[in-house]
Design an enzyme around this catalytic site. Sequence first.
Site, PDB file in Angstrom:
ATOM      1  N   ASN A  37     -45.942  -5.479 -25.861  1.00  0.00           N
ATOM      2  CA  ASN A  37     -47.179  -5.755 -26.596  1.00  0.00           C
ATOM      3  C   ASN A  37     -47.416  -4.608 -27.579  1.00  0.00           C
ATOM      4  OD1 ASN A  37     -49.793  -6.191 -27.434  1.00  0.00           O
ATOM      5  ND2 ASN A  37     -50.738  -5.863 -25.418  1.00  0.00           N
ATOM      6  N   TRP A  38     -47.187  -4.901 -28.849  1.00  0.00           N
ATOM      7  CA  TRP A  38     -47.295  -3.842 -29.864  1.00  0.00           C
ATOM      8  C   TRP A  38     -48.747  -3.524 -30.221  1.00  0.00           C
ATOM      9  CZ3 TRP A  38     -43.053  -5.082 -34.150  1.00  0.00           C
ATOM     10  CH2 TRP A  38     -41.797  -5.099 -33.537  1.00  0.00           C
ATOM     11  N   LYS A  39     -49.660  -4.344 -29.769  1.00  0.00           N
ATOM     12  CA  LYS A  39     -51.096  -4.169 -30.085  1.00  0.00           C
ATOM     13  C   LYS A  39     -51.289  -4.022 -31.606  1.00  0.00           C
ATOM     14  CE  LYS A  39     -51.810  -2.435 -25.493  1.00  0.00           C
ATOM     15  NZ  LYS A  39     -52.593  -1.619 -24.576  1.00  0.00           N
TER      16      LYS A  39
ATOM     17  N   HIS B  76     -56.167 -10.527 -22.687  1.00  0.00           N
ATOM     18  CA  HIS B  76     -55.899  -9.095 -22.500  1.00  0.00           C
ATOM     19  C   HIS B  76     -57.239  -8.363 -22.325  1.00  0.00           C
ATOM     20  CE1 HIS B  76     -54.719  -4.975 -23.264  1.00  0.00           C
ATOM     21  NE2 HIS B  76     -53.477  -5.340 -23.010  1.00  0.00           N
TER      22      HIS B  76
ATOM     23  N   GLU C  82     -58.332  -5.643 -23.431  1.00  0.00           N
ATOM     24  CA  GLU C  82     -58.943  -5.098 -24.653  1.00  0.00           C
ATOM     25  C   GLU C  82     -59.759  -6.177 -25.358  1.00  0.00           C
ATOM     26  OE1 GLU C  82     -55.307  -3.568 -26.291  1.00  0.00           O
ATOM     27  OE2 GLU C  82     -55.315  -1.965 -24.795  1.00  0.00           O
TER      28      GLU C  82
ATOM     29  N   GLU D 163     -52.838  -6.366 -14.908  1.00  0.00           N
ATOM     30  CA  GLU D 163     -53.002  -5.128 -15.666  1.00  0.00           C
ATOM     31  C   GLU D 163     -54.330  -4.471 -15.295  1.00  0.00           C
ATOM     32  OE1 GLU D 163     -50.423  -5.160 -19.478  1.00  0.00           O
ATOM     33  OE2 GLU D 163     -52.433  -5.839 -19.953  1.00  0.00           O
TER      34      GLU D 163
ATOM     35  N   GLY E 115     -52.690   2.332 -21.042  1.00  0.00           N
ATOM     36  CA  GLY E 115     -52.698   3.382 -22.052  1.00  0.00           C
ATOM     37  C   GLY E 115     -53.158   4.737 -21.541  1.00  0.00           C
TER      38      GLY E 115
ATOM     39  N   SER F 194     -49.268   1.409 -18.358  1.00  0.00           N
ATOM     40  CA  SER F 194     -48.506   2.667 -18.372  1.00  0.00           C
ATOM     41  C   SER F 194     -47.096   2.524 -17.805  1.00  0.00           C
ATOM     42  CB  SER F 194     -49.279   3.771 -17.629  1.00  0.00           C
ATOM     43  OG  SER F 194     -50.491   4.047 -18.297  1.00  0.00           O
TER      44      SER F 194
ATOM     45  N   GLY G 299     -47.539   0.846 -24.883  1.00  0.00           N
ATOM     46  CA  GLY G 299     -47.055   2.032 -25.608  1.00  0.00           C
ATOM     47  C   GLY G 299     -45.541   2.180 -25.630  1.00  0.00           C
TER      48      GLY G 299
HETATM   49  P1  PGA Z   1     -49.658   0.364 -21.861  1.00  0.00           P
HETATM   50  O1  PGA Z   1     -50.356  -1.044 -22.228  1.00  0.00           O
HETATM   51  O2  PGA Z   1     -48.254   0.058 -21.428  1.00  0.00           O
HETATM   52  O3  PGA Z   1     -49.714   1.140 -23.135  1.00  0.00           O
HETATM   53  O4  PGA Z   1     -50.456   0.961 -20.760  1.00  0.00           O
HETATM   54  C1  PGA Z   1     -50.090  -2.185 -21.478  1.00  0.00           C
HETATM   55  C2  PGA Z   1     -50.852  -3.357 -22.039  1.00  0.00           C
HETATM   56  O5  PGA Z   1     -52.005  -3.194 -22.446  1.00  0.00           O
HETATM   57  O6  PGA Z   1     -50.340  -4.495 -22.071  1.00  0.00           O
END
Ligand code: PGA
Length: 265
Positions: free
Chosen positions: A12-14, A97, A99, A169, A175, A213, A235
């Site tokens: 997931n490149w966000k 997600h 976020e 998650e 993150g 993470s 990330g």
């Molecule tokens: P992260 O994000 O690997 O940077 O913790 C995971 C995600 O939000 O899918």
Amino acid sequence: MRPGRRPLIAGNWKMHTSYEEALALARGCVERIPASLAVDVAIHPPFIWLVPVSKVLEGSAIALGAQNCAAREDGPLTGEVSAHMLAPFCRYVIVGHSERRLLLHEDDAAIAAKLRLVFDHGMTPILCVGEQLAQREAGQAGEVVTQQLRAALDGLTPDRLARLVIAYEPVWAIGTGVPATPADAEAMAQLIRAVVAELGTDGAALRVLYGGSVNATNAAGFLAMPAIDGALVGGASLDVEQFSAIVQAAEALYQQAADQATMEA
Ligand code: PGA
């Protein structure tokens, strides 16, 4: 992971990458990730890069996924992108997600609607669920995840339930560099399977990922767990070396599990 359930490593490149960076990252993935894997691999660039990245991925084993879609079919919704528009390019769509749930106030109804639209247009949703830190500390993690699953999945046909991907998650692990322990992630993956089984399908076919993470160093610990079939990587998916190392770890563990199953048969 379990033989018979194809693992999935999704990146997931966000909201990261310039145009040039996106193309370079996609090219790097194609070069580093061989076509003949037993593991499914997907990358989820920002919407604006989906079409150019789809051209880079042509002929490779890497599938394309979106990070979101609109909660309605095509129509007057300024700035949104519908599942219908994504379908020619994407195999997967991330739905719900944290976020989007927390920062963009996406509610259960929108998540349930998106999930159905992704299926309607022939793609596979990756539904994200997970508790916040205070909820875990209060001993409510299982309850929160169960409620998120029911709200999103209630009424889905058994056939759709079986094709779904669910990513556990925990919000506090995203993150932060502080992942869940493999044992806690496994316990939640088992709970997720049990809830989905109650909703009307054989939870055995379902793919459950861990996210939060994940990196090249810790990935194998999660992937070795029997109820976990892969990872949703944020990330570390922006770094070709890390991402391809996670894919390789999944491939090695899957082959090992398959060999073991053959020996036992
Ligand atoms: P992260 O994000 O690997 O940077 O913790 C995971 C995600 O939000 O899918």
